[in-house]
Design an enzyme around this catalytic site. Sequence first.
Site, mmCIF file in Angstrom:
data_model
loop_
_atom_site.group_PDB
_atom_site.id
_atom_site.type_symbol
_atom_site.label_atom_id
_atom_site.label_comp_id
_atom_site.label_asym_id
_atom_site.label_seq_id
_atom_site.Cartn_x
_atom_site.Cartn_y
_atom_site.Cartn_z
ATOM 1 N N ASP A 101 0.841 -1.294 0.011
ATOM 2 C CA ASP A 101 0.059 0.006 -0.092
ATOM 3 C C ASP A 101 0.935 1.253 -0.051
ATOM 4 O O ASP A 101 1.931 1.191 0.784
ATOM 5 C CB ASP A 101 -1.066 0.013 1.160
ATOM 6 C CG ASP A 101 -2.085 0.951 1.340
ATOM 7 O OD1 ASP A 101 -1.949 1.957 0.387
ATOM 8 O OD2 ASP A 101 -3.217 0.619 1.630
ATOM 9 N N HIS A 103 -0.450 4.338 0.119
ATOM 10 C CA HIS A 103 -1.072 5.603 0.805
ATOM 11 C C HIS A 103 -0.549 6.141 2.177
ATOM 12 O O HIS A 103 -0.464 5.362 2.910
ATOM 13 C CB HIS A 103 -2.568 5.318 0.967
ATOM 14 C CG HIS A 103 -3.268 5.167 -0.581
ATOM 15 N ND1 HIS A 103 -3.347 3.664 -0.914
ATOM 16 C CD2 HIS A 103 -3.801 5.817 -1.282
ATOM 17 C CE1 HIS A 103 -3.962 3.802 -2.192
ATOM 18 N NE2 HIS A 103 -4.522 5.000 -2.202
ATOM 19 N N SER A 154 -5.376 -4.133 2.184
ATOM 20 C CA SER A 154 -4.473 -3.968 3.258
ATOM 21 C C SER A 154 -5.305 -4.537 4.591
ATOM 22 O O SER A 154 -4.625 -4.730 5.701
ATOM 23 C CB SER A 154 -4.312 -2.459 3.605
ATOM 24 O OG SER A 154 -3.682 -2.134 2.416
#
Length: 218
Positions: A101, A103, A154
């Site tokens: 991930d 982000h 996630s």
Amino acid sequence: MPLFARLEQRIVDGERNGLVDDLDAALREKPPLEIINETLLAGMKTVGELFGSGQMQLPFVLQSAEVMKAAVAHLEPHIEQHSEGVRQTKGRIVLATVKGDVHDIGKNLVDIILSNNGYDVVNLGIKQPITTILESADEHGADAVGMSGLLVKSTVIMKENLEEMNSRGVADRWPVLLGGAALTRGYVENDLAALYQGQVHYARDAFEGLRLMDRIMA
Ligand code: B1M
């Protein structure tokens, strides 16, 4: 366009020209955290909606994210420090976005809020496997581990990470703080809490993260 509407629109448009001037003007009217929470995050919410409905393409989302990061970086030095006098740490947390991930805007906000409220934060960045997170927690003598992730995938990785912590026998060593848009309170407080052999907490936003850290360290 009025100042705050223009700032919000800058995030949506990924428009950097004039950003600093607008932020400085905004700082004369509101505290930095209010600007982040009310104006900048509203812009990111619109970006998410436009992207989700296919009205915005990924490169433009990235551009918005870059402007958001630049804006937060500009505001951060103006955020009031709540750690008194000679800095005494309230505790230490290792923070990471989980494996796979990328982000990191939310995670970095959590870092800012905790750091400005007396915590030592070891921010490992994005795409971090659990092995690295635990090695770092061990090396830095962390009091807690924080994981962020925005993809539905996630949430599965977080579950696997907690299982890995169980099987390594370190669950009672590190309370875990979880956050990110794909998580729900129910999933963390029911499903994940049932399987993790230590404490696991859900934080809806960075401020709840702070309240939970205060509770963990009490
Ligand atoms: Co992407 N992305 N993205 N993206 N992106 C989402 C998450 C998505 C919901 C958009 C959508 O479809 N509407 C969607 C996920 C869908 C899903 O999984 N079901 C998505 C997707 C699909 C993708 C890609 C797969 C797209 C692609 O490649 N085709 C790809 C993934 C790459 C990867 O990770 N491997 C991708 C890429 C990107 C960019 C790189 C372009 C960029 C990220 C840039 C960056 O972060 N440096 C990006 C962005 C910006 C978004 C949206 C639009 C905005 C995210 C954001 O920064 N929000 C997002 C839409 C959305 O979330 N609705 C989306 C603002 C931020 C402050 O919120 O991180 O939730 P958030 O943090 C909050 C709370 O959650 C909490 O505190 C913060 C507020 O105080 N919090 C914690 C977060 N972590 C915490 C940890 C804590 C405590 C609280 O304790 C440890």
